[in-house]
Design an enzyme around this catalytic site. Structure first.
Site, PDB file in Angstrom:
ATOM      1  N   ASP A 173      -4.158   0.458  -0.187  1.00  0.00           N
ATOM      2  CA  ASP A 173      -4.841  -0.830  -0.101  1.00  0.00           C
ATOM      3  C   ASP A 173      -6.286  -0.601   0.345  1.00  0.00           C
ATOM      4  OD1 ASP A 173      -5.805  -3.405   0.854  1.00  0.00           O
ATOM      5  OD2 ASP A 173      -3.731  -4.070   0.862  1.00  0.00           O
ATOM      6  N   HIS A 201      -4.644  -4.517  -3.429  1.00  0.00           N
ATOM      7  CA  HIS A 201      -4.628  -5.255  -2.169  1.00  0.00           C
ATOM      8  C   HIS A 201      -3.463  -6.228  -2.155  1.00  0.00           C
ATOM      9  CE1 HIS A 201      -5.978  -7.063   1.452  1.00  0.00           C
ATOM     10  NE2 HIS A 201      -6.487  -8.149   0.902  1.00  0.00           N
ATOM     11  N   SER A 210      -3.428 -10.734   3.613  1.00  0.00           N
ATOM     12  CA  SER A 210      -4.706 -10.208   4.070  1.00  0.00           C
ATOM     13  C   SER A 210      -5.080 -10.829   5.422  1.00  0.00           C
ATOM     14  CB  SER A 210      -5.745 -10.478   2.979  1.00  0.00           C
ATOM     15  OG  SER A 210      -6.818  -9.607   3.091  1.00  0.00           O
TER      16      SER A 210
END
Length: 530
Positions: free
Chosen positions: A471, A499, A239
């Site tokens: 995502d 995610h 991320s």
């Protein structure tokens, strides 16, 4: 915006459960002004991040020559240490920041490959907590056998001189603030809330707040690399951790080893554009949830065959009812479920399809039984609020980094109102709230020092960029964009929900990444897994 790694794991008191480090919102990612957004939309290329000189400046030599004094830290199998880094790289004698490190030594068998640094995202997620609670015990055994599993909390985060802004009651009030204001009074209350949050951060950490940028954190990682005795940095970033890792590669391409960037961000976008595209990502994820929900017998948002658009309208109607009349939760501190808390609870569950059943149950309880406890629990997980009413510094560090990395998304409520149609088109359910959530950096006490930049990292070894097609927090197009910028990127695609992709159930993804980490052989560019 915050983007943190998620995992299907049992809920724990550390917060590494449903949301073990990944998300976005009330701390809002910042963004460029309207002209910047317009130029980006028109295809004008952002400048490229320039690499630093290969030689270490003399003033930084003492930092690079440090050796960690490892000690037991009360977590079985792990050691801890601290390192000093300069507060201001432009003036290394102006003071230090102490960084917290942890490691779990390679278990063997097999030749040791050095250190594998991991970061779960945020910005603001604790890498130390992440490694101790998950990566150091949950990564594939072959990887843990060959690498020392290492993490450092970035400056301003968790154990590394954390930025603090509000106490528990103050954060409770902040998280309840209406982020879909209906009139001037509610708009004023939202602005006042953002100002109080920002003033709290500025009062607590006036010097540090100017030096928590991603570029500075990446430079810190190079000092950590040297202190660990590694010639090159081996790294898995999830991320926001992909932005940190890519920034490292851009600054130190010759020192970039085996880098995995999972759930990639696009560093070339101004933050308003980032926020808008992330809003689209949440809409994509919600559509997948809606399609699954109506196939289940316990879906409170519609029966079999109900279109996702209608499911979204039903949820929006529920949010509007909460706006008028919050529902009880049984919370010891008397908190009721407001529209803002419910919205965050739903968004929290979008990070991992494994949470969809929990979300259905929470929505059913709130909509049909007037019991908001389940959605409040999801919201608390997102904010890392514990049962005692204390919050981690996740949201404080998140805002501090985002507001320093890029200029504010919006400078005024009027700018937000003008952008509302675009955000509501991107997501009829979440667009209004996410647009207003992007206003917070307008009132930040420190001016942004960064800007949107392409990262090319010319000369770096192959870098694996991973994207998930549905995502919610880091849309797949961002992985495509980052892979297109990095000169040595190999794009690895997971066709699925949730995610990030590594360690989330795809044998195809895990095998490709493990082979790269252990043998140095990257997957073929464009490889797809499902």
């Amino acid at each position: 915006m915050h983007t943190r790694r998620t995992h299907r794991r049992t809920r724990t008191g550390t917060g590494f459960a449903l949301l073990a480090a990944a998300a976005l919102l009330i701390s809002g990612c910042s963004s460029g002004s309207s002209p910047s957004m317009a130029s980006a939309a028109a295809g004008e290329a952002a400048a490229a991040l320039a690499p630093l000189p290969r030689s270490t400046p003399t003033a930084l030599t003492p930092y690079y020559e440090q050796k960690p004094a490892w000690r037991d830290c009360g977590v079985p199998g792990f050691q801890c240490a601290t390192l000093k880094v300069p507060l201001d790289y432009a003036e290394p004698t102006a003071g230090d920041v102490r960084l917290a490190l942890t490691r779990k030594k390679a278990t063997g068998p097999g030749k040791r490959l050095g250190s594998l640094l991991v970061n779960p995202g945020g910005p603001g997620g604790s890498a130390v907590g992440y490694v101790q609670a998950y990566a150091g015990i949950g990564y594939p055994s072959d990887v843990r056998a060959r690498y020392d599993m290492v993490a450092v909390d970035p400056r301003g985060v968790a154990r590394s001189e954390p930025v603090e802004c509000l106490d528990g009651p103050g954060m409770d009030a902040y998280t309840r603030t209406d982020i879909t204001p209906d009139d001037a009074k509610e708009t004023g209350a939202l602005v006042a809330s953002y100002k109080k949050f920002a003033e709290g951060c500025g009062a607590d950490s006036p010097k540090l707040l100017r030096h928590v940028s991603t570029v500075e954190a990446a430079r810190d990682m190079d000092i950590v690399r040297a202190a660990l005795g590694d010639e090159k940095l081996n790294y898995v970033g999830a991320s926001y951790g992909t932005f940190l890792g890519a920034t490292y590669a851009g600054l130190f391409p010759d020192r970039a080893g085996r880098l995995v960037l999972d759930g990639a961000m696009d560093p070339s976008l101004p933050a308003r554009r980032l926020n808008l595209e992330q809003t689209e990502g949440f809409d994509t994820a919600f559509t997948a949830f809606a399609e699954d929900c109506v196939r289940q017998s316990d879906c409170p948002l519609g029966g079999r065959g109900t279109a996702p658009e209608q499911v979204g309208k039903n949820l929006k109607t529920f949010f509007e009812k909460l706006d008028a009349r919050p529902v009880p939760t049984g919370d010891a501190d008397g908190r009721r479920l407001t529209e803002s808390l419910a919205t965050i609870g739903v968004i929290a569950a979008m990070y991992d399809e494994g949470a969809w059943q929990q979300l259905r149950e929470a929505l059913t309880a709130a909509m049909k039984e007037n019991d908001g406890a389940g959605l409040l629990l999801l919201s608390d997980s997102y904010y890392e609020r514990d049962a005692n009413g204390d919050y981690s510094n996740l949201m404080f560090a998140n805002a501090a980094v985002n507001c320093l990395d890029l200029p504010p998304a919006f400078d005024s409520p009027d700018e937000v109102r003008r952008a509302l149609p675009a955000f509501e088109k991107a997501s009829p359910v979440f667009g209004e709230g996410l647009a207003w959530a992007s206003l917070n950096c307008a009132y930040w006490p420190v001016r942004a020092t960064g800007e949107a930049q392409r990262i090319e990292a010319k000369g770096a070894a192959p870098i694996v960029v991973v994207g998930t097609t549905r995502d919610p927090a880091t849309p797949y197009r961002w992985a495509e964009a980052l892979a297109g910028q990095l000169s040595s990127a190999r794009l690895l695609t997971y066709e699925g929900d949730g995610h990030t992709a590594y360690g989330r159930g795809s044998a195809c993804i895990d095998s490709a990444i493990n082979t790269y980490l252990l043998a140095g052989t990257p997957p073929k560019d464009g490889k797809r897994c499902s």
